[in-house]
Write an enzyme that holds these catalytic residues in place. Sequence first.
Site, PDB file in Angstrom:
ATOM      1  N   LYS A 280     -10.302   3.528  13.506  1.00 57.73           N
ATOM      2  CA  LYS A 280     -10.807   2.288  13.491  1.00 57.73           C
ATOM      3  C   LYS A 280     -10.195   1.343  12.322  1.00 57.73           C
ATOM      4  O   LYS A 280     -10.124   1.818  11.504  1.00 57.73           O
ATOM      5  CB  LYS A 280     -12.262   2.133  13.573  1.00 57.73           C
ATOM      6  CG  LYS A 280     -13.136   3.075  15.039  1.00 57.73           C
ATOM      7  CD  LYS A 280     -14.456   2.660  14.762  1.00 57.73           C
ATOM      8  CE  LYS A 280     -15.295   3.299  15.913  1.00 57.73           C
ATOM      9  NZ  LYS A 280     -15.002   2.611  17.173  1.00 57.73           N
ATOM     10  N   ARG A 354     -18.051   9.736  25.504  1.00 60.30           N
ATOM     11  CA  ARG A 354     -17.895  10.230  26.846  1.00 60.30           C
ATOM     12  C   ARG A 354     -17.482  11.733  26.707  1.00 60.30           C
ATOM     13  O   ARG A 354     -17.964  12.420  27.764  1.00 60.30           O
ATOM     14  CB  ARG A 354     -17.004   9.402  27.856  1.00 60.30           C
ATOM     15  CG  ARG A 354     -15.518   9.494  27.175  1.00 60.30           C
ATOM     16  CD  ARG A 354     -14.704   8.249  27.938  1.00 60.30           C
ATOM     17  NE  ARG A 354     -15.090   6.989  26.914  1.00 60.30           N
ATOM     18  CZ  ARG A 354     -14.497   5.793  27.416  1.00 60.30           C
ATOM     19  NH1 ARG A 354     -13.799   5.838  28.188  1.00 60.30           N
ATOM     20  NH2 ARG A 354     -14.832   4.874  26.743  1.00 60.30           N
TER      21      ARG A 354
END
Length: 521
Positions: A280, A354
């Site tokens: 990130k 996920r």
Amino acid sequence: MEFNIKSGSPEKQRVACVIVGVYESRKLSFAADLLDRTANGFISDVLRRGDMEGKLGTTLLLHSLPHSLCDRVLLVGLGKEREFRAKEYREAIRASIKALTLTSANEAVSYLTELNIKKHDVEWMIEQAAVVTLDTLYRFDQFKTQGKEPAKEPRKLTLAVPRRSDLADGEKGLVRGLAIGHGMSFAKDLGNLPGNVCTPRYLADQAKSMAESLGAEVNIFDEAAIAELKMESFLSVAKGSDEPPRFIELKYFGAKDKNEKPIVLVGKGITFDSGGISLKPGEGMDEMKYDMCGAATVLGSFRAAVEMKLPLNLIALVPACENMPNGRANKPGDIVTTLSGQTIEILNTDAEGRLVLCDALTYAERFNPTTVIDVATLTGACIIALGHIATGLYANQDSLARELSAAGEEVGDRAWHMPLWDEYQEQLKSPFADMQNIGGRPGGSITAACFLSRFSKAYDWAHLDIAGTAWKSGKDKGATGRPVPMLVQFLQDRADIALGNVVRRGRPRREVSELADDDAD
């Protein structure tokens, strides 16, 4: 703070502060009018002089009101009477508590809980007042050593009900409100802790301590036990960090029949998310300590449900790990096998939530659940779609989505039902595996939910994307405790149905036949 429920006239309260409401156009609430009559129109005179207009959230503190037994009277603006609804009620309560903390009053009696709001009863008024009060008083300053202001809150707050016959309902509302407030505070504490403190092991220890103090069952799986379960997808994320993962399993059997199918809550527990190899940007990365707010929400909701002794069976599952970029971390292009046997091509290691949730959702099947709800700060796309107001809500049964949405509306913790159509599944196709873990920029929150839906076909399932609602940024940054209120209200509704109570607080009466039709959707 000590809470109390009481019925009595405001002019007879020998207390440090009495709290009453004033509508716009200087119209007094019923309790304020009683005080004004006792004081020979003193409050009306103050309002006529223009010291207060009754705008929502404004306050005015009066000292030594003539002929009253209290030391102070706190006037709280309620806004326009015809527009005074649940949202305005919560704002008025919040304003009253903030103003109260600026005084030296150690005891107060609030008559705001006697106000009339269409479709809401005494239980709801008291419950919401307790929740908002605890939320307003919440502080997280345990790491400050300088400039730390002492907590200022009254020793005792009494919430008034209109009649003695309302006392029992008021007590029920208080029990619920305090449980929800405690659950929110627990979730906020976990969310606000820095990543070097709230590691997967710390999160597991806190969950264990909380569950054991409430008499619930707890199992904590270490890395070897997780590997034995064959949760390869979960472990593929965890292996990028030196911090070992934990899989948390909490069980509460509150139903009369301990074999009754449970509700399962699954929370994403990424205690820090660097993005992994798909790193990130540095700016704002400190907020990635909040990537375990799904886990915090599930644990806070579990705590509230057990504290309320809800008559249902409840399971909480939390896959907890860090997402870091070491030499063993997932690489774009890697393929992993899930607990379900399905394979995933990992195209972006920052879509890790996920990857841990899918194994937990498959694990949930062993409990033969009636319903499974997962909660996760899953996608930035959800923030783009819904901002910071509504939680993204997905479900494989429309009836379940309606239940959750209605529960959120009831307690001011709103969600918006998003599509989960098969056409979006096309974006997850992979030439090398059963699916890929991202579907591209278009509909990013939807395709993430579609990914999870592939692991939740065995039961009724809902997914809450709380990326936009779990925390606030800016100078007042911090965890919000959402959506603990929504989930606890949902669980309360399910418990009411189990007991045959088909009257929903704040909503129209629903017949048993209607509920049966919902389940058939």
